[in-house]
Design an enzyme around this catalytic site. Structure first.
Site, PDB file in Angstrom:
ATOM      1  NE  ARG A   1      10.523 -50.512  15.391  1.00 57.13           N
ATOM      2  CZ  ARG A   1       9.711 -49.478  15.267  1.00 57.13           C
ATOM      3  NH1 ARG A   1       8.422 -49.616  15.485  1.00 57.13           N
ATOM      4  NH2 ARG A   1      10.192 -48.306  14.929  1.00 57.13           N
TER       5      ARG A   1
ATOM      6  CG  HIS B   1      10.604 -49.981  19.871  1.00 65.50           C
ATOM      7  ND1 HIS B   1      11.943 -49.766  20.079  1.00 65.50           N
ATOM      8  CD2 HIS B   1      10.285 -49.327  18.730  1.00 65.50           C
ATOM      9  CE1 HIS B   1      12.409 -49.010  19.090  1.00 65.50           C
ATOM     10  NE2 HIS B   1      11.423 -48.731  18.259  1.00 65.50           N
TER      11      HIS B   1
ATOM     12  N   GLY C   1     -10.881 -39.398  16.886  1.00 67.16           N
ATOM     13  CA  GLY C   1      -9.419 -39.385  16.931  1.00 67.16           C
ATOM     14  C   GLY C   1      -8.880 -38.348  15.963  1.00 67.16           C
TER      15      GLY C   1
ATOM     16  CG  LEU D   1       0.300 -39.055  11.932  1.00 67.96           C
ATOM     17  CD1 LEU D   1       1.505 -39.821  11.420  1.00 67.96           C
ATOM     18  CD2 LEU D   1       0.406 -37.594  11.542  1.00 67.96           C
ATOM     19  CB  ALA D   2      -5.294 -42.610  10.852  1.00 71.44           C
TER      20      ALA D   2
ATOM     21  NE  ARG E   1       4.248 -49.697  13.799  1.00 72.84           N
ATOM     22  CZ  ARG E   1       5.309 -48.937  14.041  1.00 72.84           C
ATOM     23  NH1 ARG E   1       6.114 -48.568  13.071  1.00 72.84           N
ATOM     24  NH2 ARG E   1       5.597 -48.562  15.278  1.00 72.84           N
TER      25      ARG E   1
ATOM     26  CD  GLU F   1      -0.991 -48.289  17.559  1.00 68.76           C
ATOM     27  OE1 GLU F   1      -0.736 -47.072  17.610  1.00 68.76           O
ATOM     28  OE2 GLU F   1      -0.602 -49.093  18.432  1.00 68.76           O
TER      29      GLU F   1
END
Lengths: 640, 258
Positions: free
Chosen positions: A333, A268, A42, A45-46, A438, A428
């Site tokens: 949310r 969401h 992957g 971002l992570a 979250r 995630e």
């Protein structure tokens, strides 16, 4: 057999745990770092941040992504922003407040120590991104601008127009590209991980399929990082990218990694409503819109067919402001989503099928002028108009909740390592920081904290403990066995030669999940899903059509493998939802509520539920990691 | 609506490829262009044929994965619109539509409508970054950035790397893509230390990847789904000239010293 769920949380006061832990960790001599090979799956971002940062430290990194370039990972689609406890606004923010808000927002189902570390690192993330050239929004004086997000009463969200995820990911991609050029990261785009390989209980590598040639290959390493995102696409329709899937984490689960809280999914509240059967995905409208937009439905059922402009203020029900006066339109949310569903179930929803509520900017435009609103949200308004054909400057947006994020994921300890030594999980894909819900602008924060500032420390500690020997060879029998199993599975899918498309099964699974394991869940609905899913899976293996074979670029085969995993994973989600006899965060069991609000059961369910694979023909075993709250008092969440 | 769609089919990089005509029935006008292709693929699967390969991922106009030249225009030629956000309401019932992959020497076809855009990654790797290791950054507010500059940096940084600019250019030039990345970094104080080196490295990598040169057609700007202005190319050219002069000065200094 039960799995070891020792979370390795450092002792001492919460403010000192991470600092102490960093000091206690073993180090790898700089000259020795290049002798260690790390695989990162992957490039979001992570994963991208982890790959780049580990390479900066001197490790030898291989990074894999299924897209044609690491720049396209789905982190790119995050719109609204990233939280950090900078307190630049002088409005009372602090590391402790961000920690408190996140634990409370997660409805007390996350691990305190992890969340505190996240809040501590949040400030470093902003500095790092600014140094990389992320063009954050600025005030006229040149300082960084902030805005508010749901679940918080301070302005701590940093943003780059409505494209924050894009800009942060491009920063990660730039750093990653620099390490690729330096020869410290080898990048493998258009590849997919199809199995995790373990030897003597440790993760030692992966089996990869080259999506262009179809070639299957084995890659060995001292450690493996999975940063493969969430599993929202089990619902077929979600705001996730079409390629997002559960395959890497699910196959790691089948190799012994525990899967925690799979039923915790985030719906969401502000997405564009579905418009027809052809629909392939749902589009999110950033939560930041709730800063200025007011959510309402008509008070009277008779008014739902009227034009919004013809309904006077007296006849509008601004239900979030009514129900939650102190947080109003900025409540978390899960609460906003459920409230929207309630209004629609009550017959007061608007638009086709009555599945929508208004998000109205009339008052904000009147107050601030259209130019100011356009500056803040212009690209989002344009996106909305492009998809729906309606102009939100003139008529209110219509929105409805949609699956967006998954808080559950592979279980990890404080070091972000799963119960399989050498298998780390970031972003995630792991379960650790968001509990049962979250907060907005917290996903980008977690992905980057994991990748830039946590894994680089905890990885060194693990590797130092391994000693200086070479990695297990990729010719080891365990790799050969895994390769054979992968090829056989692909051949089996191709050999079915049925009449129905992969998408038709995926859609059907999505319907079951949304209806039975969506925003409101009951014992009855979950039991029905647990009967329906195995039947659907059986039909898939008899009736699916995949042409073209495994030795070439075959997008249908890619999808089929992912859907096959979703068809097993969905069942585990429903099991988890069924045994969690309480309502918390995004998990709402209709049987457990008080005055329409979620009713938690801290006596029996203050734990992470960790599922352990027991073979294809056996039910998975349930393990529990108890959660203790020493710094934020267990209390009923109130946003009233 | 019912449509006649001519689609480029090509088994792999070595295959010559050809246009194949399909009738697509019952398309909803609210569907996106890619959803129309989904419908077509479902029809092909039902007939036992192989689905058409096309790249896509986020389907909300930000990942840059989708491509397609539609009726001769990259992304279909609507302003600020990627293929995934192009809706069928812009087409007429009974219309004929031609769908092709990006056409550029530096973007070879992999299969059907998918092309290999790794040349873009090579250009970024050559210098499209600010060298700042994790952990070494000063406070985010330590260096003020005037709002106007931050906004202009953001305008350029909005590039999604889809490659429409290359597909639209008669020379297959990647100048808008390269210049947008340079402009993003060079509008910001953080981008200054490596400015000359970055410009030279990226332009050199662009040439090496086989992209053509700019001859001022500005088709790139018209095709860009993110409205990147051609002004960034002028900025790149200025920087490139300065960088090459500076480079020579350094070289002659080094020679003199030797």
């Amino acid at each position: 057999m039960t799995i070891n769920l020792d979370a390795r949380i450092p002792t001492g006061p919460i403010e000192q745990k991470w600092t102490k832990s960093k000091f206690d960790m073993k180090l790898v001599n700089p000259a020795n770092k290049r002798k260690y090979k790390i695989i990162v799956i992957g490039s979001g971002l992570a994963g991208g941040a982890a790959a780049a940062t580990l390479a900066e430290l001197g490790y030898n990194v291989a990074c894999f992504c299924f897209q044609d370039s690491p720049r396209r990972a789905h982190s790119i689609a995050a719109q609204g922003g990233i939280n950090a406890a900078k307190n630049y606004q002088n409005d009372g923010d602090s590391v402790h407040r961000l920690f408190y808000d996140t634990v409370k927002g997660g409805d007390f189902r996350s691990r305190e120590a992890n969340v505190h570390r996240l809040a501590e690192e949040s400030v470093n993330i902003i500095d790092q991104c600014v140094a990389q050239g992320v063009p954050f929004a600025r005030e006229y004086g040149g300082t960084l601008a902030n805005r508010s997000f749901g679940g918080a009463q301070v302005s701590r969200t940093f943003y780059a127009r409505g494209q924050t995820g894009q800009q942060l990911l491009l920063g990660v991609y730039a750093g990653l590209s620099r390490q690729i050029q330096a020869g410290r990261v080898t990048m493998f785009p258009r590849t997919e991980m199809l199995d995790l390989v373990t030897v003597d209980g440790k993760a030692v590598g992966v089996v990869i399929r080259d999506l262009v040639t179809g070639a299957i290959s084995s890659h060995a390493a001292h450690a493996v990082v999975l940063a493969t995102g969430g599993y929202g696409n089990v619902f077929f329709l979600s705001t996730n990218a079409k390629g997002s899937n559960v395959t890497a984490t699910y196959r790691a689960y089948k190799r012994g990694a525990g899967f925690a809280n799979p039923c915790f999914t985030q719906i969401h509240p502000t997405c564009i409503p579905q418009s027809g059967d052809f629909q392939s995905k749902l589009t999110l409208m950033s939560e930041s819109l709730r800063n200025d937009g007011r959510v309402w439905v008509p008070k009277a059922k008779a008014d739902v067919g009227k034009r919004a402009a013809d309904i006077g203020d007296d006849n509008r029900d601004y239900y979030l402001e009514r129900k939650y006066p102190s947080y109003g339109n900025l409540c978390p949310r899960d609460i906003a989503s459920r409230a929207a569903k309630e209004q629609c179930d009550d017959g007061r929803g608007v638009g086709p099928g009555g599945r929508g509520v208004y998000l109205d900017f009339r008052d904000a435009i009147k107050r601030d002028g259209q130019a100011k609103i356009a500056e803040k949200y212009g690209n989002l308004f344009e996106m909305y108009e492009r998809i729906t054909g309606d102009d939100p400057y003139k008529v209110p947006m219509r929105i409805y909740p949609a699956v967006h994020y998954t808080m559950g994921g592979l279980w990890v300890d404080y070091h972000l390592m799963s119960n399989v030594p050498g298998l780390f999980v970031a972003g995630e894909a792991n379960f650790s920081d968001h509990g049962a819900n979250r907060l907005g602008a917290a996903a980008l924060m977690q992905g980057l904290a994991d990748g830039y500032f946590i894994l680089p420390y905890t990885m060194g500690n693990y590797l130092a403990g391994l000693g200086l020997g070479p990695a297990v060879s990729n010719t080891h029998a365990a790799f050969k066995d895994a390769e054979r199993a992968v090829k056989t599975k692909l051949d089996t899918i191709c050999a079915v030669d049925g009449k129905h498309s992969v998408d038709s099964f995926h859609r059907e699974l999505g319907n079951i999940m949304w209806e039975k394991c969506g925003m409101a869940r009951t014992k009855e609905s979950l039991t029905e899903a647990l009967e329906a899913i195995p039947k659907l899976r059986e039909r898939f293996w008899k009736e699916v059509s995949v042409k073209g074979g495994q030795d070439s670029f075959n997008q249908t085969l890619e999808k089929a493998g992912r859907v096959a995993d979703f068809l097993e994973f969905g069942e585990m989600m429903c099991k988890d939802a069924l045994v969690r006899e309480e309502s918390c965060g995004g998990h709402f069991r209709v049987e457990h509520q008080a005055d329409g609000e979620a009713l938690r059961d801290d006596t029996n369910f203050c734990h992470a539920a960790v599922w352990e694979y027991q073979g294809d023909n056996n039910a998975p075993a349930l393990n529990k990691e108890p959660l203790t709250f020493e710094n934020v008092k267990l209390a009923t969440r109130s946003y009233k | 609506m019912n449509l006649t769609v001519h689609v480029w089919r090509q088994k792999n990089g070595k295959d010559a490829g050809r246009m194949v005509t399909y009738q697509v029935k019952g398309v909803n006008e609210h569907a996106s262009f890619l959803e129309m292709l989904d419908v077509l693929n479902e029809q092909l699967v039902a007939k036992g044929e192989e689905a058409i390969a096309f790249d896509h991922d986020c389907r909300e106009g930000i990942c840059g994965m989708c491509s397609l030249v539609i009726n001769g225009r990259p992304h279909g030629g609507h302003e600020r619109t990627t293929t995934c956000q192009l809706h069928m309401r812009h087409f007429k019932d009974g219309q004929e539509i031609w769908v092709e992959p990006w056409r550029a020497g530096a973007f070879p076809v992999i299969r059907d409508l998918c092309v290999d855009r790794r040349a873009f990654d090579k250009i970024i790797a050559a210098g499209g970054y600010i060298s700042a290791n994790a952990g070494s950054a000063p406070d985010g507010n330590a260096v003020p950035v005037p709002k106007e500059q931050a906004d202009r940096a953001m305008d350029a940084a909005a590039c999604i790397g889809c490659g429409a600019c290359v597909a639209a250019c008669p020379n297959g030039s990647a100048m808008l893509f390269v210049a947008a990345k340079l402009a993003h970094m060079h509008m910001l104080p953080q981008g200054q230390p490596e400015r000359a080196k970055r410009t030279e490295a990226m332009v050199t990598a662009m040439d090496a990847a086989g992209f053509g040169n700019c001859s001022n057609h500005y088709e790139c700007e018209a095709a860009c789904p993110k409205d990147i202005s051609r002004d960034v190319i002028a900025m790149m050219n200025r920087d490139y000239t300065k960088a090459s002069l500076g480079h020579r000065e350094e070289e002659s200094k080094a020679e003199g010293a030797g």
